[in-house]
Enzyme design. Structure first.
Site, PDB file in Angstrom:
ATOM      1  N   LYS A  48      -4.910  -3.647  -2.191  1.00  0.00           N
ATOM      2  CA  LYS A  48      -3.803  -1.987  -2.000  1.00  0.00           C
ATOM      3  C   LYS A  48      -2.455  -2.009  -1.680  1.00  0.00           C
ATOM      4  CE  LYS A  48      -5.426   0.572  -1.052  1.00  0.00           C
ATOM      5  NZ  LYS A  48      -6.386   0.832  -2.956  1.00  0.00           N
ATOM      6  N   HIS A 108      -6.824 -10.640  -6.720  1.00  0.00           N
ATOM      7  CA  HIS A 108      -6.931 -10.588  -5.613  1.00  0.00           C
ATOM      8  C   HIS A 108      -7.402 -11.918  -4.614  1.00  0.00           C
ATOM      9  CE1 HIS A 108      -6.091  -6.514  -5.431  1.00  0.00           C
ATOM     10  NE2 HIS A 108      -7.392  -6.078  -5.860  1.00  0.00           N
ATOM     11  N   SER A 138      -3.026   1.594   4.135  1.00  0.00           N
ATOM     12  CA  SER A 138      -4.198   2.021   3.186  1.00  0.00           C
ATOM     13  C   SER A 138      -5.450   1.731   2.598  1.00  0.00           C
ATOM     14  CB  SER A 138      -3.274   1.134   2.206  1.00  0.00           C
ATOM     15  OG  SER A 138      -3.434   1.787   0.082  1.00  0.00           O
TER      16      SER A 138
HETATM   17  P1  A3P Z   1      -1.073   4.242  -0.232  1.00  0.00           P
HETATM   18  O1  A3P Z   1      -2.613   4.663  -0.018  1.00  0.00           O
HETATM   19  O2  A3P Z   1      -0.108   4.305   0.977  1.00  0.00           O
HETATM   20  O3  A3P Z   1      -0.907   5.639  -1.291  1.00  0.00           O
HETATM   21  P2  A3P Z   1      -4.124  -0.883  -4.954  1.00  0.00           P
HETATM   22  O4  A3P Z   1      -3.515  -0.544  -6.513  1.00  0.00           O
HETATM   23  O5  A3P Z   1      -3.735  -2.536  -5.210  1.00  0.00           O
HETATM   24  O6  A3P Z   1      -5.330  -0.293  -4.883  1.00  0.00           O
HETATM   25  O7  A3P Z   1      -3.072  -0.065  -4.365  1.00  0.00           O
HETATM   26  C1  A3P Z   1      -3.255   1.366  -4.279  1.00  0.00           C
HETATM   27  C2  A3P Z   1      -2.121   1.714  -3.141  1.00  0.00           C
HETATM   28  O8  A3P Z   1      -0.822   1.844  -4.332  1.00  0.00           O
HETATM   29  C3  A3P Z   1      -2.221   3.391  -2.224  1.00  0.00           C
HETATM   30  O9  A3P Z   1      -0.977   2.929  -1.858  1.00  0.00           O
HETATM   31  C4  A3P Z   1      -1.429   4.152  -4.311  1.00  0.00           C
HETATM   32  O10 A3P Z   1      -1.438   5.596  -3.744  1.00  0.00           O
HETATM   33  C5  A3P Z   1      -0.691   3.308  -4.220  1.00  0.00           C
HETATM   34  N1  A3P Z   1       0.196   3.735  -5.420  1.00  0.00           N
HETATM   35  C6  A3P Z   1      -0.427   3.638  -7.170  1.00  0.00           C
HETATM   36  N2  A3P Z   1      -0.166   3.882  -8.124  1.00  0.00           N
HETATM   37  C7  A3P Z   1       1.352   4.328  -7.369  1.00  0.00           C
HETATM   38  C8  A3P Z   1       2.250   4.454  -7.948  1.00  0.00           C
HETATM   39  N3  A3P Z   1       2.592   4.549  -9.351  1.00  0.00           N
HETATM   40  N4  A3P Z   1       3.472   4.828  -7.511  1.00  0.00           N
HETATM   41  C9  A3P Z   1       3.182   4.861  -5.883  1.00  0.00           C
HETATM   42  N5  A3P Z   1       2.225   4.120  -5.430  1.00  0.00           N
HETATM   43  C10 A3P Z   1       1.197   3.984  -6.395  1.00  0.00           C
END
Ligand code: A3P
Length: 295
Positions: A48, A108, A138
């Site tokens: 996340k 991860h 998240s």
């Molecule tokens: P939130 O749940 O706070 O919205 P991962 O890819 O490591 O699983 O992380 C997912 C998190 O990154 C989610 O956070 C998601 O919305 C956010 N995320 C994904 N793409 C993004 C982008 N282009 N800009 C900002 N945040 C992004």
């Protein structure tokens, strides 16, 4: 997926002292002895922290900003997740073995579980960290979406588990600190989600510099736009909407949920925040690692 597999999908076990999804560690040899290639690029994160975002940025860089090429497949096939094992599907390692170089590899893993081969082959390694509170929120919503993770229960319970480091991939503190330490002896590019949010262009330039790549300003702007939260949320090759609901349920919350720095303020109670800050101070004592919980 068989019933016993579903059962296993939900289990988190202690693996070499780290809570890990039982599925992923059942057969560890292919990960442990993973054969890196010198031109592999590793993207490592605690879950996340912005993995998907930076994956898309990297794929765009490697394709010179060609949007059509970046639509060739879903993000989890373009940047395979090394240690994942889902019954009835090729494992992350299987996928990576078939992938043409240069490969972009997502993981991860905490630093101590990383396959040696990446260091031996002197691969480029990018670590992305995000502040502990936004990651907690998240990760909580993500647990509600993903079949393969244990039911998180109510927020208060999940936050306690997260603070105790019993969630999948273990303690956020150990993860960010372990990778931060490694950076002192190995040239890792250590990035922060909050910095990317604040000034994506500046951070993408850092990535380019680290990868020894050059792109025109025009292409750079294109990458910034294409990888913005608004655009990526609508991109079906990046928003995980291609995954069936029974594996990743996005009916109540989207994978691309909010994409902000500081959303934790809408979820932490005053008491939770206080307890969290106390633990944080203790755990981060003596590290030069500094996070921003808002921008
Ligand atoms: P939130 O749940 O706070 O919205 P991962 O890819 O490591 O699983 O992380 C997912 C998190 O990154 C989610 O956070 C998601 O919305 C956010 N995320 C994904 N793409 C993004 C982008 N282009 N800009 C900002 N945040 C992004």
């Amino acid at each position: 997926i068989k019933d016993e597999d579903i059962e296993m999908l939900h289990s988190v076990v202690s693996f070499r002292g780290v809570p890990m999804a039982k599925m992923n560690v059942e057969n560890w040899e292919p990960v442990e002895y993973f054969q890196a290639r010198h031109d592999d690029v590793v993207l490592a994160t605690y879950p996340k922290a912005g993995t998907t975002w930076v994956s898309e940025i990297l794929d765009m860089i490697y394709n010179g900003g060609d949007l059509e090429k970046c639509q060739r497949d879903t993000i989890y096939n373009r940047v395979p997740y090394m240690e994942i094992r889902i019954p009835g599907m090729p494992s992350g390692v299987d996928q990576l073995e078939l992938l043409a170089s240069p490969r972009l590899i997502k993981t991860h893993l905490p630093i101590q579980l990383m396959p040696e081969s990446f260091w031996e082959k002197k691969c480029k390694v990018i670590y992305v960290a995000r502040n502990a509170k936004d990651v907690a929120v998240s990760y909580f919503f993500f647990h509600q979406m993903v079949k393969a993770l244990p039911d998180p229960g109510p927020w208060d319970k999940f936050l306690a588990d997260y603070m105790n480091g019993t969630v999948s991939y273990g303690s956020w503190y150990d993860h960010v600190k372990g990778w931060w330490e490694k950076r002192k002896q190995y040239g890792i590019l250590y990035l922060f989600y909050e910095d990317l949010k604040e000034d994506p262009k500046r951070e993408i330039k850092k990535i380019l510099h680290y990868l020894e790549k050059e792109l025109s300003d025009e292409v750079l702007e294109k990458i910034v736009h294409h990888t913005s939260f608004q655009v990526m949320s609508k991109n079906d090759m990046a928003n995980y909407k291609t995954i069936p609901n029974d594996i990743l349920n996005q009916t109540n919350t989207a994978f691309m949920r909010k994409g902000e720095a500081g959303d934790w303020k809408n979820h932490f109670t005053v008491a939770q925040n206080e307890a969290f800050d106390n633990q944080y101070q203790e755990q981060m004592l003596g590290t030069s690692l500094h996070f921003r919980t808002a921008i």
